[in-house]
Write an enzyme that holds these catalytic residues in place. Structure first.
Site, PDB file in Angstrom:
ATOM      1  N   LYS A  71       2.781  -4.924  -1.238  1.00  0.00           N
ATOM      2  CA  LYS A  71       1.655  -5.796  -1.579  1.00  0.00           C
ATOM      3  C   LYS A  71       2.127  -6.960  -2.457  1.00  0.00           C
ATOM      4  O   LYS A  71       1.776  -8.113  -2.222  1.00  0.00           O
ATOM      5  CB  LYS A  71       0.566  -4.987  -2.304  1.00  0.00           C
ATOM      6  N   GLN A  88      -3.893   0.967  -7.811  1.00  0.00           N
ATOM      7  CA  GLN A  88      -3.374   1.747  -6.681  1.00  0.00           C
ATOM      8  C   GLN A  88      -3.853   3.196  -6.790  1.00  0.00           C
ATOM      9  O   GLN A  88      -3.671   3.837  -7.826  1.00  0.00           O
ATOM     10  CB  GLN A  88      -1.841   1.668  -6.668  1.00  0.00           C
ATOM     11  N   ASP A 131      -9.982  -4.845  -3.789  1.00  0.00           N
ATOM     12  CA  ASP A 131      -9.997  -3.729  -2.833  1.00  0.00           C
ATOM     13  C   ASP A 131     -11.407  -3.483  -2.296  1.00  0.00           C
ATOM     14  O   ASP A 131     -11.573  -2.738  -1.333  1.00  0.00           O
ATOM     15  CB  ASP A 131      -9.478  -2.437  -3.502  1.00  0.00           C
TER      16      ASP A 131
HETATM   17  C1  BQF Z   1       3.039  -0.632   8.700  1.00  0.00           C
HETATM   18  C2  BQF Z   1      -2.307   3.958   2.219  1.00  0.00           C
HETATM   19  C3  BQF Z   1      -2.832   6.268   2.645  1.00  0.00           C
HETATM   20  C4  BQF Z   1      -3.074   6.471   1.289  1.00  0.00           C
HETATM   21  C5  BQF Z   1      -2.971   5.436   0.395  1.00  0.00           C
HETATM   22  C6  BQF Z   1       2.325  -1.665   6.552  1.00  0.00           C
HETATM   23  C7  BQF Z   1       1.220  -0.377   4.849  1.00  0.00           C
HETATM   24  C8  BQF Z   1       1.343   0.744   5.640  1.00  0.00           C
HETATM   25  C9  BQF Z   1       1.933   0.662   6.897  1.00  0.00           C
HETATM   26  C10 BQF Z   1       0.580  -0.319   3.508  1.00  0.00           C
HETATM   27  C11 BQF Z   1      -1.887   2.645   2.641  1.00  0.00           C
HETATM   28  C12 BQF Z   1      -1.582   2.365   4.071  1.00  0.00           C
HETATM   29  C13 BQF Z   1      -1.742   1.647   1.676  1.00  0.00           C
HETATM   30  C14 BQF Z   1       2.429  -0.535   7.345  1.00  0.00           C
HETATM   31  C15 BQF Z   1      -1.272   0.268   2.023  1.00  0.00           C
HETATM   32  C16 BQF Z   1      -1.452   0.888   4.344  1.00  0.00           C
HETATM   33  O1  BQF Z   1       3.921  -1.477   8.905  1.00  0.00           O
HETATM   34  O2  BQF Z   1       2.591   0.097   9.587  1.00  0.00           O
HETATM   35  C17 BQF Z   1       1.709  -1.585   5.308  1.00  0.00           C
HETATM   36  O3  BQF Z   1       1.179  -0.780   2.569  1.00  0.00           O
HETATM   37  N1  BQF Z   1      -0.664   0.235   3.316  1.00  0.00           N
HETATM   38  C18 BQF Z   1      -2.046   1.952   0.318  1.00  0.00           C
HETATM   39  O4  BQF Z   1      -1.938   1.103  -0.545  1.00  0.00           O
HETATM   40  O5  BQF Z   1      -2.442   3.175  -0.022  1.00  0.00           O
HETATM   41  C19 BQF Z   1      -2.575   4.190   0.857  1.00  0.00           C
HETATM   42  C20 BQF Z   1      -2.449   5.021   3.104  1.00  0.00           C
END
Ligand code: BQF
Length: 289
Positions: free
Chosen positions: A53, A97, A120
């Site tokens: 991010k 987060q 968010d």
């Molecule tokens: C990709 C997330 C579950 C729990 C908390 C790119 C992300 C993921 C995959 C990413 C996610 C999932 C995020 C890909 C943020 C998505 O290339 O396929 C980016 O950074 N995500 C999160 O902050 O918390 C989570 C999933």
């Protein structure tokens, strides 16, 4: 054979547009949009998401910084940090987060955010605004999916949309966006207690899988020609990979791609779109302040 929806490529295009918009904003004499990310504890997945991010934000010209805290930080201390960022006129967006350590009440933390900085879109005031069709921010993952559908030319008007999963982060806000005037889908939300789930998912023109179990959606659950959106990010053991695991979605991709009309991959599908929408919300927050 389904057409692949390349979320990675679409997200790169969206980030390019945001970069242009940030540039136009600063050219007017404004300071760059400012995002502060709060990371508590040392969960490797969370740390990796946060790095992604921050990197994406910096690349479009957003002033992004991550504040990291030990997992034993008190709830009171975290709330004080949020209060300070809330009152700092130089900060446009605050992202906490999740998940947080068990001794911290996530709901309390979300309520503490200034809704104007809630990029968010988790604060109840912002969730409520979506429900009444007057959004301030859009929830990142559902908004990323909507943007993907629009840019791929997938029709939602009158479509039967089935969402599997009822989380506050994906399932419920996804249902709300698909119900908006102008989007005009007919929405069904399914979950772990849904009776005869395959019979319902087979009705879907648009199927959104947000369950959190690898390969849960099998080909027999999918209507021929349906658009299948996979929100899942699951680690499955894979001894042939350097880390000993690979990422898999909630959809049995190899089988479902033979039957669906469109399908998103994992990785490279919804995930990158989620990050692009976070950047869009941060720019929006800066313009509003
Ligand atoms: C990709 C997330 C579950 C729990 C908390 C790119 C992300 C993921 C995959 C990413 C996610 C999932 C995020 C890909 C943020 C998505 O290339 O396929 C980016 O950074 N995500 C999160 O902050 O918390 C989570 C999933």
């Amino acid at each position: 054979m389904a057409q692949l929806i390349d979320g990675k490529a679409i997200a790169a295009q969206v980030r390019g547009e945001i970069r242009e918009a940030v540039s136009a904003w600063t050219a007017l004499g404004h300071r760059p949009p400012c995002l502060r990310v709060l990371l508590v504890g040392d969960d490797p997945a969370s740390a990796s998401y946060v790095r992604g991010k921050q990197k994406a934000a910096l690349e479009v010209g957003i002033d992004a910084d991550t504040l990291t805290y030990e997992s034993d930080i008190s709830e009171a201390e975290l709330l004080r940090i949020i209060d300070r960022l809330n009152r700092d006129a130089g900060v446009d967006g605050i992202l906490v987060q999740l998940p947080l350590p068990a001794h911290i009440d996530e709901q309390k933390v979300i309520y503490a955010l200034n809704p104007d900085k809630d990029v968010d879109c988790f604060h109840p005031a912002n969730v409520g605004r979506i429900m009444i069709g007057e959004p301030r921010f859009l929830p990142c993952t559902p908004a990323g999916i909507m943007e993907m559908l629009r840019r791929t030319g997938i029709e939602t008007r009158g479509a039967r949309a089935v969402i599997v999963g009822r989380s506050n982060i994906v399932g419920k806000p996804m249902a709300n966006l698909l119900l908006q005037k102008g989007v005009d889908a007919t929405v069904t939300v399914c979950h772990s207690r849904t009776r005869d789930l395959p019979a319902i998912t087979r009705q879907a023109d648009l199927l959104v899988a947000a369950i959190g179990r690898a390969h849960f959606i099998t080909a027999d659950m999918v209507r021929e020609g349906a658009a299948v959106i996979d929100v899942g990010i699951n680690r499955v053991e894979d001894a042939s990979r350097p880390r000993g695991y690979r990422l898999a979605g909630d959809v049995d991709f190899d089988a479902v791609r033979e039957k669906a009309g469109w399908i998103t991959p994992v990785p490279g599908g919804v995930g990158p779109m989620t990050i692009a929408m976070l950047l869009q919300n941060t720019l929006k927050a800066a313009r509003r302040s």
